[in-house]
Design a protein around this motif. Sequence first.
Motif, short mmCIF file in Angstrom:
data_model
loop_
_atom_site.label_atom_id
_atom_site.label_comp_id
_atom_site.label_asym_id
_atom_site.label_seq_id
_atom_site.Cartn_x
_atom_site.Cartn_y
_atom_site.Cartn_z
N VAL A 428 48.00 34.48 29.13
CA VAL A 428 49.24 34.20 29.87
C VAL A 428 50.00 33.08 29.17
O VAL A 428 49.45 32.01 28.90
CB VAL A 428 48.93 33.80 31.33
CG1 VAL A 428 50.22 33.46 32.07
CG2 VAL A 428 48.17 34.90 32.05
N VAL A 429 51.29 33.32 28.89
CA VAL A 429 52.12 32.31 28.23
C VAL A 429 53.27 31.83 29.11
O VAL A 429 53.91 30.81 28.80
CB VAL A 429 52.69 32.83 26.89
CG1 VAL A 429 51.56 33.11 25.91
CG2 VAL A 429 53.54 34.08 27.09
N ALA A 430 53.56 32.56 30.20
CA ALA A 430 54.64 32.15 31.11
C ALA A 430 54.37 32.75 32.48
O ALA A 430 53.71 33.80 32.60
CB ALA A 430 56.00 32.59 30.59
N VAL A 431 54.87 32.09 33.51
CA VAL A 431 54.66 32.54 34.88
C VAL A 431 55.97 32.47 35.66
O VAL A 431 56.91 31.78 35.25
CB VAL A 431 53.59 31.68 35.60
CG1 VAL A 431 52.24 31.84 34.92
CG2 VAL A 431 53.99 30.21 35.61
N GLU A 432 56.02 33.18 36.77
CA GLU A 432 57.19 33.15 37.64
C GLU A 432 56.74 33.15 39.09
O GLU A 432 55.66 33.67 39.42
CB GLU A 432 58.09 34.37 37.40
CG GLU A 432 58.69 34.45 36.01
CD GLU A 432 59.47 35.74 35.81
OE1 GLU A 432 60.35 36.03 36.64
OE2 GLU A 432 59.18 36.46 34.83
N TRP A 433 57.58 32.59 39.96
CA TRP A 433 57.31 32.64 41.39
C TRP A 433 57.42 34.07 41.88
O TRP A 433 58.25 34.85 41.39
CB TRP A 433 58.29 31.75 42.15
CG TRP A 433 58.15 30.29 41.82
CD1 TRP A 433 58.91 29.58 40.94
CD2 TRP A 433 57.18 29.38 42.33
NE1 TRP A 433 58.49 28.27 40.88
CE2 TRP A 433 57.42 28.11 41.73
CE3 TRP A 433 56.13 29.50 43.24
CZ2 TRP A 433 56.66 26.99 42.00
CZ3 TRP A 433 55.36 28.37 43.53
CH2 TRP A 433 55.63 27.14 42.91
N LYS A 440 55.74 31.76 47.48
CA LYS A 440 55.35 30.35 47.26
C LYS A 440 54.17 30.21 46.31
O LYS A 440 53.56 29.15 46.23
CB LYS A 440 55.02 29.70 48.61
CG LYS A 440 56.24 29.60 49.53
CD LYS A 440 55.91 28.87 50.82
CE LYS A 440 57.14 28.77 51.71
NZ LYS A 440 56.87 28.04 52.98
N VAL A 441 53.86 31.28 45.59
CA VAL A 441 52.80 31.22 44.58
C VAL A 441 53.31 31.81 43.28
O VAL A 441 54.27 32.60 43.26
CB VAL A 441 51.52 31.97 45.03
CG1 VAL A 441 50.85 31.27 46.18
CG2 VAL A 441 51.85 33.42 45.38
N LEU A 442 52.69 31.41 42.19
CA LEU A 442 53.04 31.93 40.87
C LEU A 442 52.20 33.19 40.64
O LEU A 442 51.02 33.11 40.32
CB LEU A 442 52.77 30.88 39.80
CG LEU A 442 53.65 29.63 39.89
CD1 LEU A 442 53.09 28.50 39.04
CD2 LEU A 442 55.08 29.96 39.45
N SER A 443 52.85 34.34 40.81
CA SER A 443 52.09 35.60 40.80
C SER A 443 52.52 36.57 39.71
O SER A 443 51.90 37.61 39.53
CB SER A 443 52.23 36.31 42.15
OG SER A 443 53.58 36.63 42.41
N ASP A 444 53.60 36.26 38.98
CA ASP A 444 54.11 37.15 37.94
C ASP A 444 53.80 36.53 36.58
O ASP A 444 54.27 35.43 36.28
CB ASP A 444 55.61 37.34 38.09
CG ASP A 444 55.98 37.97 39.42
OD1 ASP A 444 55.10 38.10 40.28
OD2 ASP A 444 57.16 38.32 39.60
N TYR A 463 52.15 41.84 37.63
CA TYR A 463 52.11 41.11 38.90
C TYR A 463 51.22 41.80 39.93
O TYR A 463 51.26 41.49 41.10
CB TYR A 463 53.52 40.93 39.48
CG TYR A 463 54.37 42.18 39.44
CD1 TYR A 463 54.27 43.15 40.43
CD2 TYR A 463 55.28 42.38 38.41
CE1 TYR A 463 55.04 44.29 40.39
CE2 TYR A 463 56.06 43.52 38.36
CZ TYR A 463 55.94 44.47 39.35
OH TYR A 463 56.70 45.62 39.31
N SER A 464 50.41 42.75 39.47
CA SER A 464 49.49 43.41 40.39
C SER A 464 48.09 43.42 39.81
O SER A 464 47.91 43.41 38.59
CB SER A 464 49.94 44.85 40.66
OG SER A 464 49.89 45.62 39.47
N GLY A 465 47.11 43.44 40.70
CA GLY A 465 45.73 43.52 40.27
C GLY A 465 44.86 42.38 40.75
O GLY A 465 43.69 42.56 41.07
N THR A 475 47.68 29.20 40.82
CA THR A 475 49.00 28.57 40.95
C THR A 475 48.98 27.08 40.66
O THR A 475 49.77 26.60 39.83
CB THR A 475 49.60 28.86 42.35
OG1 THR A 475 49.87 30.27 42.44
CG2 THR A 475 50.89 28.08 42.56
N PRO A 476 48.11 26.27 41.29
CA PRO A 476 48.12 24.83 40.96
C PRO A 476 47.73 24.56 39.51
O PRO A 476 48.24 23.60 38.91
CB PRO A 476 47.11 24.23 41.94
CG PRO A 476 46.28 25.37 42.43
CD PRO A 476 47.17 26.57 42.39
#
Length: 561
Positions: A428-433, A440-444, A463-465, A475-476
């Motif tokens: 993982v190199v980047a995340v999105e809300w 309210k969590v970083l799931s993408d 974003y699934s699985g 997330t934290p």
Amino acid sequence: MKRFAQAAQAIAETPSKLDKTGILGAYLRTLPEDDLACAARFFTGNPFAARDQRALALGGRTIVAAAQHMWGFTDADLSATYREHGDLGSALAPFVRPPQTLGLFVEPLTPATLKCRLDEIAAAAGKSAGKKRQLLCESILGACRSADEAKYVVKIMTGDLRIGLREGLVIDGIASAFDAAPGDVRRANMAAGDLGTVAVAAKHGTLSAIRVAYGAPIGFMLASPILFGSEYKELREGRWMVEDKYDGIRAQVHKDGERVRIFSRTLNDVAYSYPEVVRAVGTLEGSCILDGELVAQREGRVLPFRYLQARLQRKDVSEDLLAEVPVAFACFDILAYGDEFLLDEPLLERRARLAEILPSSSQLQLAPWSALEPDGSAEELHAAFEAARARGQEGLMLKRTDSPYLPGKRGKCWLKLKRELSTLDVVVVAVEWGHGKRAKVLSDYTFAVRDRHGKLQTIGKAYSGLTDAEIARLTPWFLEHRLPEHTQRQKARRHEIPVEPNVVLEVAFDIIQQSDLHESGFALRFPRIVRIRDDKPPSEVDTIERVRDIYRRMVDREGGA
């Protein structure tokens, strides 16, 4: 909009769907008609009705420029709050200040007055359109008297409400507000394509008077995946039909008189890209709404999806391209005919109606189906699957013959049987809300593989699985290991947050396609996270060479490039 914001915030803070609809219903019940219609639309996260094809054409830069002019903050200030909240409305809220000249904004902002100003923004045209949009945006923001009011006004303008309130819950809220049956509200919305109109009709008890509104897209019924090689327990009850799962683009066709519209899964009208399909549908008698798949097809054989990519979003389709990549519409359902909605009819009866009105042609085809024998074996199902793959399809669709059409629902009445192409270990190199309940969590997660020099090259986003617990745990960690904004990759999405490349995932996918969306030059189609690879360091993720090898083998199997 003060009370709208209060209701939206209360809805966002409760995880209970029942409480969400109760709060929404209590608020809607108090509104006059003009505010009721607008508020109902806004709660879907859209400034306009579903059937309204207008766009605000209001970019984030314009909103930020208007906010800076009104409230006076720096780009650095905004960057800090955006990294904290992940959406523009929440990021701008802390900067709200009363306007210097209060007399300019004496009119309180209501859903109806906001809608009028949004209409003006959508209508802005000409050389000075950009400036006019910014001035209108300033007038809207200047009318906001609280941080929450400004936050939700911006969320409406950006179409990013994020309060865990999907359209189905808005429908339930309208039903709750006016003691209407949710099914009646849902059917009226499918007919009208405008929850605002439906909310007012529910208030007056006139839902039954609403007729089919052609040109207003209906949510697509979705299929749940079924694992290839499993025990197929889902198929033990009821009668089932079997169809090919096409390797194309799901589409909904509306024919109303001489006008034909083709809506994609995103509910955008894409008819201009497929003129041969528009011509074929135009020969049908009467008005109808059809569900099916757009496929690239030559001499009766479906071509791989990569061929169809050449036709995507093409507003001008040349004769050469029409000949090179001919497209057909494979139709497998009918949702309306004339003034009659057919959604509640059993699938078998809808299929019979479809066969009656649909003459087969090279561009308009009735998707074939067969009955699944109740005592059939897994081997027979697998043989049908392999036959579909040999025809160039993704796999099989399995549908209960007694199933109604459930717009926007992914239930167990429709199942899709596919087999994964392969898996890759990625970092993982980047995340999105996330959105909805995951707002309210970083799931993408955007992920990458290594090139031959060890440099990371992005290849997809999933974003699934993962479970909610796994996402909550990650997330934290991601927030604590964010990288500076200047380290963002060249082709980053607007909301991406760059993170240290330490979390390794195993990702499954169905297809690899060449793409300029990612630095690797490839993209995974339908990626799903299989598991977190805590046992593997980032230095051992898969390489771009393996990706190319999987791609070459896939192309060879499909019969060449």
